[in-house]
Scaffold this motif. Structure first.
Motif, PDB file in Angstrom:
ATOM      1  N   SER A  34       3.548   1.992  -2.994  1.00 53.34           N
ATOM      2  CA  SER A  34       1.683   2.571  -4.354  1.00 53.34           C
ATOM      3  C   SER A  34       1.719   3.547  -4.092  1.00 53.34           C
ATOM      4  N   GLN A  35       1.946   4.312  -3.439  1.00 57.82           N
ATOM      5  CA  GLN A  35       1.319   5.723  -3.485  1.00 57.82           C
ATOM      6  C   GLN A  35       2.533   6.863  -3.873  1.00 57.82           C
ATOM      7  N   SER A  36       1.769   7.718  -4.637  1.00 61.80           N
ATOM      8  CA  SER A  36       1.777   8.823  -5.149  1.00 61.80           C
ATOM      9  C   SER A  36       3.866   9.024  -5.384  1.00 61.80           C
ATOM     10  N   ASP A  37       4.393   9.516  -4.148  1.00 61.22           N
ATOM     11  CA  ASP A  37       5.704   9.491  -3.520  1.00 61.22           C
ATOM     12  C   ASP A  37       6.521   8.363  -3.514  1.00 61.22           C
TER      13      ASP A  37
ATOM     14  N   GLN B 217       8.501  -2.572  -9.705  1.00 59.63           N
ATOM     15  CA  GLN B 217       9.197  -2.059  -9.787  1.00 59.63           C
ATOM     16  C   GLN B 217      10.693  -2.791  -8.564  1.00 59.63           C
TER      17      GLN B 217
ATOM     18  N   ARG C 189       6.817   6.249  -6.142  1.00 58.42           N
ATOM     19  CA  ARG C 189       6.904   6.162  -7.181  1.00 58.42           C
ATOM     20  C   ARG C 189       8.212   6.860  -7.972  1.00 58.42           C
ATOM     21  N   GLU C 190       9.022   8.109  -6.827  1.00 63.18           N
ATOM     22  CA  GLU C 190      10.629   7.907  -7.966  1.00 63.18           C
ATOM     23  C   GLU C 190      11.315   7.726  -6.968  1.00 63.18           C
TER      24      GLU C 190
ATOM     25  N   GLU D 156       0.768  -0.886   0.198  1.00 62.86           N
ATOM     26  CA  GLU D 156      -0.107  -0.128   0.503  1.00 62.86           C
ATOM     27  C   GLU D 156       0.695   1.385  -0.168  1.00 62.86           C
ATOM     28  N   ARG D 157       2.136   1.201   0.768  1.00 67.34           N
ATOM     29  CA  ARG D 157       3.157   2.742   1.097  1.00 67.34           C
ATOM     30  C   ARG D 157       3.864   2.469  -0.259  1.00 67.34           C
TER      31      ARG D 157
ATOM     32  N   TRP E 191      12.396   5.514  -3.409  1.00 66.17           N
ATOM     33  CA  TRP E 191      12.331   4.982  -1.624  1.00 66.17           C
ATOM     34  C   TRP E 191      13.894   4.923  -0.915  1.00 66.17           C
TER      35      TRP E 191
END
Length: 184
Positions: free
Chosen positions: A74-77, A106, A79-80, A71-72, A82
Protein backbone atom coordinates in the motif's frame (compact mmCIF):
# COMPACT_ATOMS: atom_id res chain seq x y z
CA UNK A 1 3.90 -1.22 -14.27
CA UNK A 2 5.56 -4.52 -13.41
CA UNK A 3 4.51 -6.81 -10.58
CA UNK A 4 6.46 -10.04 -10.14
CA UNK A 5 6.57 -12.97 -7.74
CA UNK A 6 9.91 -14.76 -7.37
CA UNK A 7 10.09 -18.46 -6.51
CA UNK A 8 13.16 -20.61 -6.04
CA UNK A 9 14.79 -22.91 -3.53
CA UNK A 10 17.18 -21.58 -0.88
CA UNK A 11 20.40 -20.68 -2.67
CA UNK A 12 18.76 -20.27 -6.11
CA UNK A 13 19.67 -16.58 -6.23
CA UNK A 14 16.21 -15.05 -5.71
CA UNK A 15 17.48 -12.17 -3.58
CA UNK A 16 20.32 -11.33 -5.95
CA UNK A 17 18.15 -11.47 -9.07
CA UNK A 18 15.18 -9.68 -7.49
CA UNK A 19 17.55 -6.89 -6.42
CA UNK A 20 19.01 -6.60 -9.93
CA UNK A 21 15.58 -6.50 -11.59
CA UNK A 22 14.18 -4.06 -9.03
CA UNK A 23 17.10 -1.72 -9.77
CA UNK A 24 16.72 -2.10 -13.52
CA UNK A 25 12.92 -1.61 -13.45
CA UNK A 26 13.00 1.02 -10.67
CA UNK A 27 10.48 -0.81 -8.50
CA UNK A 28 10.86 -2.04 -4.91
CA UNK A 29 12.20 -5.51 -4.11
CA UNK A 30 9.94 -6.67 -1.32
CA UNK A 31 11.42 -9.48 0.73
CA UNK A 32 9.05 -10.86 3.36
CA UNK A 33 12.01 -11.57 5.65
CA UNK A 34 13.13 -7.96 5.35
CA UNK A 35 9.60 -6.61 5.95
CA UNK A 36 9.41 -8.71 9.09
CA UNK A 37 12.84 -7.63 10.36
CA UNK A 38 12.06 -3.95 9.65
CA UNK A 39 8.66 -4.09 11.36
CA UNK A 40 10.30 -5.64 14.43
CA UNK A 41 13.21 -3.16 14.38
CA UNK A 42 10.86 -0.19 13.98
CA UNK A 43 8.65 -1.62 16.73
CA UNK A 44 5.45 -1.15 14.70
CA UNK A 45 2.24 -2.69 16.01
CA UNK A 46 2.58 -5.58 13.53
CA UNK A 47 6.28 -5.83 14.40
CA UNK A 48 5.44 -6.20 18.10
CA UNK A 49 3.00 -9.00 17.29
CA UNK A 50 5.61 -10.73 15.10
CA UNK A 51 8.30 -10.36 17.78
CA UNK A 52 6.24 -12.51 20.18
CA UNK A 53 6.32 -15.42 17.70
CA UNK A 54 9.99 -14.94 16.89
CA UNK A 55 10.89 -14.84 20.61
CA UNK A 56 8.97 -18.07 21.15
CA UNK A 57 10.86 -19.67 18.25
CA UNK A 58 7.65 -20.09 16.26
CA UNK A 59 6.81 -19.29 12.63
CA UNK A 60 5.01 -16.01 12.17
CA UNK A 61 1.44 -16.92 11.11
CA UNK A 62 0.27 -16.35 7.52
CA UNK A 63 -2.34 -13.84 8.65
CA UNK A 64 0.30 -11.58 10.20
CA UNK A 65 2.61 -11.92 7.19
CA UNK A 66 -0.31 -10.96 4.93
CA UNK A 67 -1.01 -7.88 7.05
CA UNK A 68 2.66 -6.87 6.73
CA UNK A 69 2.54 -7.42 2.95
CA UNK A 70 -0.74 -5.49 2.63
CA UNK A 71 0.83 -2.59 4.52
CA UNK A 72 3.99 -2.70 2.33
CA UNK A 73 2.16 -2.98 -1.01
CA UNK A 74 0.00 0.00 0.00
CA UNK A 75 3.04 2.30 0.27
CA UNK A 76 3.52 4.91 -2.45
CA UNK A 77 6.73 3.42 -3.90
CA UNK A 78 4.90 0.16 -4.67
CA UNK A 79 2.15 1.79 -6.76
CA UNK A 80 4.17 1.50 -9.98
CA UNK A 81 5.13 -2.12 -9.39
CA UNK A 82 7.05 -4.49 -7.13
CA UNK A 83 8.93 -7.76 -6.88
CA UNK A 84 7.74 -10.08 -4.13
CA UNK A 85 10.46 -12.42 -2.84
CA UNK A 86 9.80 -15.12 -0.23
CA UNK A 87 6.03 -15.09 -0.42
CA UNK A 88 3.90 -17.00 -1.16
CA UNK A 89 5.47 -20.25 0.01
CA UNK A 90 2.43 -22.51 -0.44
CA UNK A 91 -0.93 -22.65 -2.24
CA UNK A 92 -2.88 -21.33 0.76
CA UNK A 93 -0.66 -18.24 0.86
CA UNK A 94 -1.02 -17.86 -2.93
CA UNK A 95 -4.81 -17.84 -2.59
CA UNK A 96 -4.59 -15.30 0.25
CA UNK A 97 -2.31 -13.16 -1.91
CA UNK A 98 -4.84 -13.18 -4.78
CA UNK A 99 -7.54 -11.90 -2.41
CA UNK A 100 -5.19 -9.30 -0.92
CA UNK A 101 -4.20 -7.97 -4.35
CA UNK A 102 -7.83 -7.88 -5.50
CA UNK A 103 -8.62 -5.79 -2.42
CA UNK A 104 -5.78 -3.40 -3.36
CA UNK A 105 -6.90 -3.29 -7.00
CA UNK A 106 -3.63 -4.93 -8.10
CA UNK A 107 -2.54 -8.12 -9.84
CA UNK A 108 0.82 -9.68 -10.61
CA UNK A 109 2.18 -10.06 -14.13
CA UNK A 110 4.46 -13.10 -13.83
CA UNK A 111 5.69 -15.70 -11.40
CA UNK A 112 9.37 -16.34 -12.07
CA UNK A 113 10.79 -19.63 -10.84
CA UNK A 114 14.58 -19.93 -10.63
CA UNK A 115 15.53 -23.56 -11.24
CA UNK A 116 18.87 -24.78 -9.94
CA UNK A 117 19.92 -28.44 -9.42
CA UNK A 118 20.08 -29.58 -5.79
CA UNK A 119 23.82 -30.34 -5.95
CA UNK A 120 24.51 -26.74 -7.03
CA UNK A 121 22.21 -25.37 -4.31
CA UNK A 122 23.97 -27.43 -1.63
CA UNK A 123 27.37 -26.24 -2.87
CA UNK A 124 26.24 -22.58 -2.94
CA UNK A 125 24.74 -22.74 0.54
CA UNK A 126 27.78 -24.48 2.03
CA UNK A 127 29.98 -21.69 0.60
CA UNK A 128 27.97 -19.09 2.52
CA UNK A 129 29.59 -20.55 5.61
CA UNK A 130 26.69 -20.11 8.01
CA UNK A 131 26.97 -22.22 11.14
CA UNK A 132 23.56 -23.85 10.65
CA UNK A 133 24.30 -24.67 7.00
CA UNK A 134 25.47 -28.28 7.19
CA UNK A 135 24.85 -30.50 4.19
CA UNK A 136 22.23 -32.42 6.17
CA UNK A 137 20.26 -29.31 7.22
CA UNK A 138 20.51 -27.85 3.71
CA UNK A 139 19.13 -31.04 2.14
CA UNK A 140 16.31 -31.07 4.70
CA UNK A 141 15.45 -27.44 3.88
CA UNK A 142 15.41 -28.31 0.18
CA UNK A 143 13.06 -31.26 0.88
CA UNK A 144 10.71 -29.00 2.86
CA UNK A 145 10.87 -26.40 0.09
CA UNK A 146 9.94 -29.02 -2.54
CA UNK A 147 7.07 -30.39 -0.43
CA UNK A 148 5.57 -26.94 0.05
CA UNK A 149 6.41 -25.37 -3.26
CA UNK A 150 5.79 -28.05 -5.91
CA UNK A 151 2.00 -27.60 -5.55
CA UNK A 152 2.55 -23.81 -5.73
CA UNK A 153 4.46 -24.15 -9.01
CA UNK A 154 1.56 -26.20 -10.41
CA UNK A 155 -0.92 -23.59 -9.09
CA UNK A 156 0.77 -20.84 -11.13
CA UNK A 157 1.50 -23.08 -14.13
CA UNK A 158 -2.24 -23.88 -14.43
CA UNK A 159 -2.94 -20.13 -14.53
CA UNK A 160 -0.30 -19.78 -17.29
CA UNK A 161 1.58 -17.18 -15.27
CA UNK A 162 4.69 -19.22 -14.44
CA UNK A 163 8.01 -18.77 -16.23
CA UNK A 164 10.87 -21.05 -15.19
CA UNK A 165 14.38 -19.74 -15.66
CA UNK A 166 17.65 -21.70 -15.52
CA UNK A 167 19.36 -20.21 -12.46
CA UNK A 168 22.49 -22.35 -12.83
CA UNK A 169 24.37 -19.85 -14.99
CA UNK A 170 26.39 -16.68 -14.58
CA UNK A 171 24.25 -14.08 -12.72
CA UNK A 172 24.28 -11.69 -15.73
CA UNK A 173 22.88 -14.43 -17.99
CA UNK A 174 20.13 -15.19 -15.46
CA UNK A 175 19.21 -11.49 -15.24
CA UNK A 176 19.08 -11.29 -19.04
CA UNK A 177 16.74 -14.31 -19.19
CA UNK A 178 14.50 -12.81 -16.50
CA UNK A 179 14.23 -9.51 -18.39
CA UNK A 180 13.39 -11.39 -21.60
CA UNK A 181 10.76 -13.45 -19.77
CA UNK A 182 8.90 -10.44 -18.39
CA UNK A 183 9.05 -8.64 -21.74
CA UNK A 184 7.19 -11.50 -23.45
Amino acid sequence: MTRLIFLGAPGAGKGTQAGRLASSLEIPHISTGEILRNAIKENTLLGQKAQKYVDAGELVPDELILDLIRERLSQSDAREGWILDGFPRNVTQAEFLLQLLAGLGQKYDWVLNLEVPDEVLVERLLKRGRLDDTEETIRRRLDVYREQTEPLIDFYRQRQLLQSIDGDRHPEQVTESLLEAIAS
